[in-house]
Design a protein around this motif. Structure first.
Motif, PDB file in Angstrom:
ATOM      1  N   ARG A 201       0.826  -1.212   0.000  1.00 64.20           N
ATOM      2  CA  ARG A 201       0.000   0.000   0.000  1.00 64.20           C
ATOM      3  C   ARG A 201       0.857   1.256   0.000  1.00 64.20           C
ATOM      4  O   ARG A 201       0.522   2.247  -0.638  1.00 64.20           O
ATOM      5  CB  ARG A 201      -0.924   0.006   1.214  1.00 64.20           C
ATOM      6  CG  ARG A 201      -2.028  -0.987   1.120  1.00 64.20           C
ATOM      7  CD  ARG A 201      -2.875  -0.964   2.364  1.00 64.20           C
ATOM      8  NE  ARG A 201      -3.947  -1.938   2.263  1.00 64.20           N
ATOM      9  CZ  ARG A 201      -4.618  -2.397   3.291  1.00 64.20           C
ATOM     10  NH1 ARG A 201      -4.347  -1.966   4.509  1.00 64.20           N
ATOM     11  NH2 ARG A 201      -5.569  -3.281   3.117  1.00 64.20           N
TER      12      ARG A 201
ATOM     13  N   THR B 231      -9.228   2.266  -3.743  1.00 64.08           N
ATOM     14  CA  THR B 231      -9.000   1.368  -2.612  1.00 64.08           C
ATOM     15  C   THR B 231      -8.402   2.079  -1.407  1.00 64.08           C
ATOM     16  O   THR B 231      -8.811   1.835  -0.275  1.00 64.08           O
ATOM     17  CB  THR B 231      -8.072   0.202  -3.006  1.00 64.08           C
ATOM     18  OG1 THR B 231      -6.829   0.727  -3.469  1.00 64.08           O
ATOM     19  CG2 THR B 231      -8.709  -0.657  -4.080  1.00 64.08           C
ATOM     20  N   GLN B 232      -7.467   2.960  -1.622  1.00 69.71           N
ATOM     21  CA  GLN B 232      -6.754   3.567  -0.503  1.00 69.71           C
ATOM     22  C   GLN B 232      -7.406   4.831   0.031  1.00 69.71           C
ATOM     23  O   GLN B 232      -7.395   5.079   1.233  1.00 69.71           O
ATOM     24  CB  GLN B 232      -5.304   3.856  -0.901  1.00 69.71           C
ATOM     25  CG  GLN B 232      -4.554   2.612  -1.321  1.00 69.71           C
ATOM     26  CD  GLN B 232      -4.684   1.488  -0.316  1.00 69.71           C
ATOM     27  OE1 GLN B 232      -4.327   1.639   0.844  1.00 69.71           O
ATOM     28  NE2 GLN B 232      -5.225   0.357  -0.750  1.00 69.71           N
TER      29      GLN B 232
ATOM     30  N   GLN C 177     -10.272   4.109   2.487  1.00 73.13           N
ATOM     31  CA  GLN C 177      -9.732   3.587   3.744  1.00 73.13           C
ATOM     32  C   GLN C 177      -9.110   4.697   4.575  1.00 73.13           C
ATOM     33  O   GLN C 177      -9.291   4.749   5.792  1.00 73.13           O
ATOM     34  CB  GLN C 177      -8.689   2.505   3.467  1.00 73.13           C
ATOM     35  CG  GLN C 177      -9.285   1.228   2.941  1.00 73.13           C
ATOM     36  CD  GLN C 177      -8.234   0.170   2.693  1.00 73.13           C
ATOM     37  OE1 GLN C 177      -7.166   0.187   3.284  1.00 73.13           O
ATOM     38  NE2 GLN C 177      -8.537  -0.760   1.805  1.00 73.13           N
ATOM     39  N   THR C 178      -8.395   5.590   3.935  1.00 75.09           N
ATOM     40  CA  THR C 178      -7.771   6.707   4.639  1.00 75.09           C
ATOM     41  C   THR C 178      -8.829   7.614   5.248  1.00 75.09           C
ATOM     42  O   THR C 178      -8.717   8.024   6.402  1.00 75.09           O
ATOM     43  CB  THR C 178      -6.881   7.522   3.677  1.00 75.09           C
ATOM     44  OG1 THR C 178      -5.870   6.660   3.162  1.00 75.09           O
ATOM     45  CG2 THR C 178      -6.241   8.698   4.366  1.00 75.09           C
TER      46      THR C 178
ATOM     47  N   VAL D  37     -10.480   5.976   8.317  1.00 70.50           N
ATOM     48  CA  VAL D  37      -9.624   5.963   9.502  1.00 70.50           C
ATOM     49  C   VAL D  37      -9.593   7.338  10.156  1.00 70.50           C
ATOM     50  O   VAL D  37      -9.635   7.459  11.378  1.00 70.50           O
ATOM     51  CB  VAL D  37      -8.194   5.499   9.133  1.00 70.50           C
ATOM     52  CG1 VAL D  37      -7.232   5.730  10.271  1.00 70.50           C
ATOM     53  CG2 VAL D  37      -8.215   4.039   8.726  1.00 70.50           C
TER      54      VAL D  37
END
Length: 91
Positions: free
Chosen positions: A47, A81-82, A85-86, A89
Motif C-alpha cells: 500500500r 482502494t486507498q 480507507q484513509t 480511519v
C-alpha cells in the motif's frame, strides 16, 4: 454542418448493432493470472508503494476544506482502494 461530418448512430434494432454488442470476448484478451511483482512484501508495504500514498496529506486537506474533490490518476494508483480507507480511519 455537412452530413458527412455527422456521427453515425446505430439503431438498437439494427443487426450490426446487436452483433457488435453481443459478440463474445475473444480469448486473446483473457489472462489466467494476475502478476504482482511485489507479492513478497507485506500488504502494508504494498500500500505504501501505491502512487496515491504520496498525496495522502493533500487529499485529506482538500476534503476538510472543500465540498468537492475530483481525483484523477492512472489505473492501479490506489484511488478507489486507498482513499476510502484513509478517509474512514481519519473520520
Amino acid at each position: 454542418m455537412s452530413s458527412s461530418r455527422l456521427p453515425k448512430f446505430l439503431k438498437p434494432d439494427d443487426d450490426s448493432f446487436s452483433s457488435e454488442r453481443d459478440a463474445a470476448p475473444s480469448d486473446d484478451h483473457v489472462t489466467s493470472f494476475v502478476f504482482n511483482a511485489h507479492h513478497s512484501l507485506s500488504l502494508a508495504a504494498q500500500r505504501e508503494r501505491l502512487p496515491i500514498r504520496q498525496y495522502r496529506d493533500q487529499i485529506l486537506y482538500c476534503l476538510e476544506n472543500y465540498q468537492t474533490l475530483v481525483l484523477v490518476g492512472e489505473t492501479g494508483s490506489g484511488k478507489s482502494t486507498q482513499v476510502p480507507q484513509t478517509v474512514a480511519v481519519v473520520a
